[in-house]
Structures are given as C-alpha cells and as structure tokens.
Design a protein around this motif. Structure first.
Motif, PDB file in Angstrom:
ATOM      1  N   ASP A 228       0.817  -1.213   0.000  1.00  0.00           N
ATOM      2  CA  ASP A 228       0.000   0.000   0.000  1.00  0.00           C
ATOM      3  C   ASP A 228       0.852   1.264   0.000  1.00  0.00           C
ATOM      4  O   ASP A 228       0.629   2.183  -0.795  1.00  0.00           O
ATOM      5  CB  ASP A 228      -0.939   0.013   1.203  1.00  0.00           C
ATOM      6  CG  ASP A 228      -1.910  -1.154   1.196  1.00  0.00           C
ATOM      7  OD1 ASP A 228      -2.048  -1.798   0.146  1.00  0.00           O
ATOM      8  OD2 ASP A 228      -2.521  -1.428   2.251  1.00  0.00           O
ATOM      9  N   PHE A 231       2.735   1.691  -3.237  1.00  0.00           N
ATOM     10  CA  PHE A 231       1.877   2.225  -4.292  1.00  0.00           C
ATOM     11  C   PHE A 231       1.643   3.725  -4.106  1.00  0.00           C
ATOM     12  O   PHE A 231       1.721   4.504  -5.058  1.00  0.00           O
ATOM     13  CB  PHE A 231       0.539   1.482  -4.303  1.00  0.00           C
ATOM     14  CG  PHE A 231      -0.338   1.838  -5.470  1.00  0.00           C
ATOM     15  CD1 PHE A 231      -0.209   1.180  -6.679  1.00  0.00           C
ATOM     16  CD2 PHE A 231      -1.295   2.838  -5.357  1.00  0.00           C
ATOM     17  CE1 PHE A 231      -1.006   1.519  -7.771  1.00  0.00           C
ATOM     18  CE2 PHE A 231      -2.091   3.184  -6.437  1.00  0.00           C
ATOM     19  CZ  PHE A 231      -1.951   2.513  -7.638  1.00  0.00           C
ATOM     20  N   LYS A 236       2.208   6.257  -7.375  1.00  0.00           N
ATOM     21  CA  LYS A 236       1.359   7.422  -7.634  1.00  0.00           C
ATOM     22  C   LYS A 236       2.128   8.672  -8.064  1.00  0.00           C
ATOM     23  O   LYS A 236       1.731   9.350  -9.023  1.00  0.00           O
ATOM     24  CB  LYS A 236       0.514   7.731  -6.400  1.00  0.00           C
ATOM     25  CG  LYS A 236      -0.838   7.053  -6.391  1.00  0.00           C
ATOM     26  CD  LYS A 236      -1.712   7.626  -5.283  1.00  0.00           C
ATOM     27  CE  LYS A 236      -3.111   7.068  -5.351  1.00  0.00           C
ATOM     28  NZ  LYS A 236      -3.983   7.664  -4.309  1.00  0.00           N
ATOM     29  N   TYR A 244      -5.005   4.270  -8.438  1.00  0.00           N
ATOM     30  CA  TYR A 244      -5.751   3.826  -7.265  1.00  0.00           C
ATOM     31  C   TYR A 244      -5.504   2.340  -7.043  1.00  0.00           C
ATOM     32  O   TYR A 244      -5.352   1.572  -7.995  1.00  0.00           O
ATOM     33  CB  TYR A 244      -7.241   4.091  -7.503  1.00  0.00           C
ATOM     34  CG  TYR A 244      -8.172   3.550  -6.444  1.00  0.00           C
ATOM     35  CD1 TYR A 244      -8.370   4.228  -5.248  1.00  0.00           C
ATOM     36  CD2 TYR A 244      -8.873   2.363  -6.655  1.00  0.00           C
ATOM     37  CE1 TYR A 244      -9.240   3.744  -4.282  1.00  0.00           C
ATOM     38  CE2 TYR A 244      -9.752   1.868  -5.703  1.00  0.00           C
ATOM     39  CZ  TYR A 244      -9.927   2.564  -4.510  1.00  0.00           C
ATOM     40  OH  TYR A 244     -10.790   2.079  -3.561  1.00  0.00           O
ATOM     41  N   ILE A 245      -5.431   1.933  -5.781  1.00  0.00           N
ATOM     42  CA  ILE A 245      -5.303   0.513  -5.465  1.00  0.00           C
ATOM     43  C   ILE A 245      -6.421   0.110  -4.521  1.00  0.00           C
ATOM     44  O   ILE A 245      -6.753   0.836  -3.576  1.00  0.00           O
ATOM     45  CB  ILE A 245      -3.928   0.194  -4.833  1.00  0.00           C
ATOM     46  CG1 ILE A 245      -3.777  -1.322  -4.633  1.00  0.00           C
ATOM     47  CG2 ILE A 245      -3.717   0.950  -3.517  1.00  0.00           C
ATOM     48  CD1 ILE A 245      -2.379  -1.749  -4.222  1.00  0.00           C
ATOM     49  N   CYS A 246      -7.038  -1.019  -4.799  1.00  0.00           N
ATOM     50  CA  CYS A 246      -8.077  -1.582  -3.952  1.00  0.00           C
ATOM     51  C   CYS A 246      -7.589  -2.953  -3.509  1.00  0.00           C
ATOM     52  O   CYS A 246      -7.270  -3.802  -4.347  1.00  0.00           O
ATOM     53  CB  CYS A 246      -9.391  -1.713  -4.722  1.00  0.00           C
ATOM     54  SG  CYS A 246     -10.759  -2.378  -3.750  1.00  0.00           S
ATOM     55  N   ARG A 247      -7.517  -3.174  -2.189  1.00  0.00           N
ATOM     56  CA  ARG A 247      -6.936  -4.429  -1.701  1.00  0.00           C
ATOM     57  C   ARG A 247      -7.849  -5.108  -0.695  1.00  0.00           C
ATOM     58  O   ARG A 247      -8.404  -4.471   0.187  1.00  0.00           O
ATOM     59  CB  ARG A 247      -5.562  -4.168  -1.070  1.00  0.00           C
ATOM     60  CG  ARG A 247      -4.909  -5.436  -0.516  1.00  0.00           C
ATOM     61  CD  ARG A 247      -3.466  -5.192  -0.117  1.00  0.00           C
ATOM     62  NE  ARG A 247      -3.329  -4.321   1.031  1.00  0.00           N
ATOM     63  CZ  ARG A 247      -3.488  -4.723   2.301  1.00  0.00           C
ATOM     64  NH1 ARG A 247      -3.814  -5.965   2.563  1.00  0.00           N
ATOM     65  NH2 ARG A 247      -3.321  -3.861   3.293  1.00  0.00           N
ATOM     66  N   CYS A 252      -5.364  -7.799  -4.815  1.00  0.00           N
ATOM     67  CA  CYS A 252      -5.481  -6.369  -5.062  1.00  0.00           C
ATOM     68  C   CYS A 252      -5.749  -6.098  -6.535  1.00  0.00           C
ATOM     69  O   CYS A 252      -5.530  -6.945  -7.395  1.00  0.00           O
ATOM     70  CB  CYS A 252      -4.215  -5.623  -4.616  1.00  0.00           C
ATOM     71  SG  CYS A 252      -2.725  -6.081  -5.536  1.00  0.00           S
ATOM     72  N   PRO A 254      -4.721  -2.856  -8.638  1.00  0.00           N
ATOM     73  CA  PRO A 254      -4.212  -1.515  -8.915  1.00  0.00           C
ATOM     74  C   PRO A 254      -4.754  -1.039 -10.254  1.00  0.00           C
ATOM     75  O   PRO A 254      -4.810  -1.800 -11.222  1.00  0.00           O
ATOM     76  CB  PRO A 254      -2.699  -1.711  -8.979  1.00  0.00           C
ATOM     77  CG  PRO A 254      -2.443  -3.087  -8.445  1.00  0.00           C
ATOM     78  CD  PRO A 254      -3.677  -3.868  -8.728  1.00  0.00           C
ATOM     79  N   ARG A 255      -5.137   0.222 -10.307  1.00  0.00           N
ATOM     80  CA  ARG A 255      -5.646   0.789 -11.564  1.00  0.00           C
ATOM     81  C   ARG A 255      -4.956   2.104 -11.843  1.00  0.00           C
ATOM     82  O   ARG A 255      -4.608   2.847 -10.924  1.00  0.00           O
ATOM     83  CB  ARG A 255      -7.155   1.026 -11.465  1.00  0.00           C
ATOM     84  CG  ARG A 255      -7.970  -0.208 -11.624  1.00  0.00           C
ATOM     85  CD  ARG A 255      -9.325  -0.031 -11.031  1.00  0.00           C
ATOM     86  NE  ARG A 255      -9.220   0.060  -9.581  1.00  0.00           N
ATOM     87  CZ  ARG A 255     -10.181   0.559  -8.824  1.00  0.00           C
ATOM     88  NH1 ARG A 255     -11.267   1.043  -9.371  1.00  0.00           N
ATOM     89  NH2 ARG A 255     -10.054   0.598  -7.518  1.00  0.00           N
ATOM     90  N   ARG A 256      -4.755   2.379 -13.102  1.00  0.00           N
ATOM     91  CA  ARG A 256      -4.129   3.636 -13.465  1.00  0.00           C
ATOM     92  C   ARG A 256      -4.681   4.116 -14.792  1.00  0.00           C
ATOM     93  O   ARG A 256      -5.021   3.325 -15.670  1.00  0.00           O
ATOM     94  CB  ARG A 256      -2.617   3.484 -13.531  1.00  0.00           C
ATOM     95  CG  ARG A 256      -2.125   2.431 -14.520  1.00  0.00           C
ATOM     96  CD  ARG A 256      -0.694   2.088 -14.246  1.00  0.00           C
ATOM     97  NE  ARG A 256      -0.178   1.122 -15.208  1.00  0.00           N
ATOM     98  CZ  ARG A 256       0.857   0.346 -14.988  1.00  0.00           C
ATOM     99  NH1 ARG A 256       1.476   0.407 -13.839  1.00  0.00           N
ATOM    100  NH2 ARG A 256       1.294  -0.493 -15.905  1.00  0.00           N
TER     101      ARG A 256
END
Length: 264
Positions: A228, A231, A236, A244-247, A252, A254-256
């Motif tokens: 986390d 990232f 970032k 954004y990262i969702c875990r 997880c 990660p999106r960009r």
C-alpha cells in the motif's frame, strides 16, 4: 478492554510517530475472558485437542493459570497442527491450527495491533479490518471503474503470501509503533512455533500460518508497508492521471489511467 483499546487507537491516530510500551499489561483476566468468548466454538482444536466447550468447564481456573504463566514469563506457544483444505482446481490450502490458549492470547494481541494500525491503513484496504468485507471491496471497485477515469486494471494475487512472510521485516514494521519487548516476544513465539505435519515437526523461518488468530492482522500490517505505501509513495507520484489501489488481504486491483515515469 474496550476503554484501553479506544485509548490506544486514539493515541495512534493523534500521534503517528508514537511508539507504544506496556502493551503486555493489557493481557489480564478481563481481556482474556473477553477474547475467549469471541472464539468460534466450532473451530478445530489444536494438537492438545482442547475445545472451547471443554475449556469453559473450568474457565476461571484455566484463565488464572494462563495469566500466572504470562506474568511469570513462563507462557510457551504450543505446536501448530497442520491441516489441508481444498482451494479449487484440485489444489490444497495449508492451514495452521493453534491450541486453544494460544488462540485466546493471540486474540487479545490482535485486538491491540488493530487498535494501533487500523487508523493508519489506507481507506481502500478492505481485508481483515473491523466493519469491512469483501463486498465492500467489490462495491468500491465497481464504483471506481464506473465513474473513475481509468484505462488499465491489473488484478493481482500474491502467491503463497502467508507462507512466505519475512519475519525480519515484519519485526521491523512492528517496532515502528511498538517498543514493548515482552509483547513482541509473544508474536515471535507464535511465528517460530513448530508445525506438526503428518507426525513430523517443522520449524518455520518464514511465514505466518493461515488459521492463526493473529495471522490476518500481521499480514495486513506487512502489506500496508510493502504494498500500500509503496503504491502511494512510489507509484502514484510517477503517474499522470488517476491511480488507485483496492486491496482485500493479499488480493489487489491496482488501476491507473496512464503511467509515465518522470525524468530524473
């Protein structure tokens, strides 16, 4: 117990550099009793075959004995029983089942650790935290994908994460917020506890058994720093657009929107 944990949590949030001592003192009859009643009564027994129902028959006496061993520093973690459960595609997931008293003490220590770190975790960390679930992670991920400006989505799962967790780095992470040696030694005892696997005893040098009460919290703390924070602080700042990262635990997404490495 709730008052102590709330005070710890408040201090942790108000002073993010504060290191806690005297956490070992939170292990008392009230906190251990509360932890006992929150155990799953149907959970599998450890190598000593002691069940919740059997232990409860002489609860006061058993807790007094446990407290005395903790006070005299004579408490020892017992062997962990290795079992395997199906995980799909014909594979098996190894679990480590601690003995009942280890579960009780681990529960109190897990509550303490969560009180210290929960307020520091990023908001998109949904695993092993109070009042969060996998459904919350899916809901937030769906919302971000629907309304966010993302061009790439990467789904990741850390293979064998629990079995390969680095003890040395975990201790360093815990020492960021804790200097109580007696408390940290408890965690060390559980991580180093022998694992009884088909009649032979294995002595782990890495990992934290899935099935241990404290393992999810330790895993969350570890991933907070290595994934986390990496990232947030390394990825970032080198992105243009949204990232954004969702875990959830060791899964997880990660999106960009677009990734461009900045020139040195």
């Amino acid at each position: 117990m709730q008052t102590s944990l709330k005070a710890i949590a408040q201090k942790a949030v108000n002073d993010k550099k504060h290191r806690f001592g005297n956490l070992y003192g939170v292990l008392n009859k009230d906190t251990l009793r509360s932890a006992f009643y929150r155990l799953n009564k149907k959970s599998a027994a450890g190598v000593d075959r002691m069940t919740v129902i059997e232990y409860q028959k002489n609860l006061d006496e058993n807790l007094e004995n446990l407290i005395q061993r903790l006070k005299e520093k004579k408490y020892k973690a017992k062997l962990v029983r290795r079992v395997f459960i199906p995980k799909g595609q014909g594979k098996l997931r190894p679990l480590g089942i601690p003995c009942l008293e280890d579960k009780i003490v681990q529960q109190v220590c897990a509550d303490i650790l969560m009180s210290i770190w929960n307020g520091l975790f990023i908001s998109s960390n949904f695993g092993y935290r109070p009042n969060t679930s996998a459904k919350d992670a899916v809901k937030e991920l769906s919302r971000k994908m629907l309304y966010g400006k993302y061009r790439y989505v990467v789904e990741a799962d850390i293979k064998g994460f629990f079995d390969n967790l680095n003890h040395e780095w975990l201790y360093r992470m815990l020492e960021e917020r804790i200097y109580d040696k007696a408390f940290l030694q408890l965690i060390s005892k559980w991580l180093k506890a022998g694992i009884l696997n088909e009649g032979s005893v294995e002595h782990p040098v890495k990992g934290s058994p899935q099935g241990g009460v404290i393992s999810p919290v330790l895993a969350n703390i570890y991933l907070h720093y290595v994934l986390d924070m990496w990232f947030e602080k390394a990825v970032k700042p080198n992105c243009t657009g949204e990232a954004y990262i969702c875990r959830y635990a060791d899964d997880c997404a990660p999106r960009r929107r677009r990734y461009v490495a900045k020139a040195a």
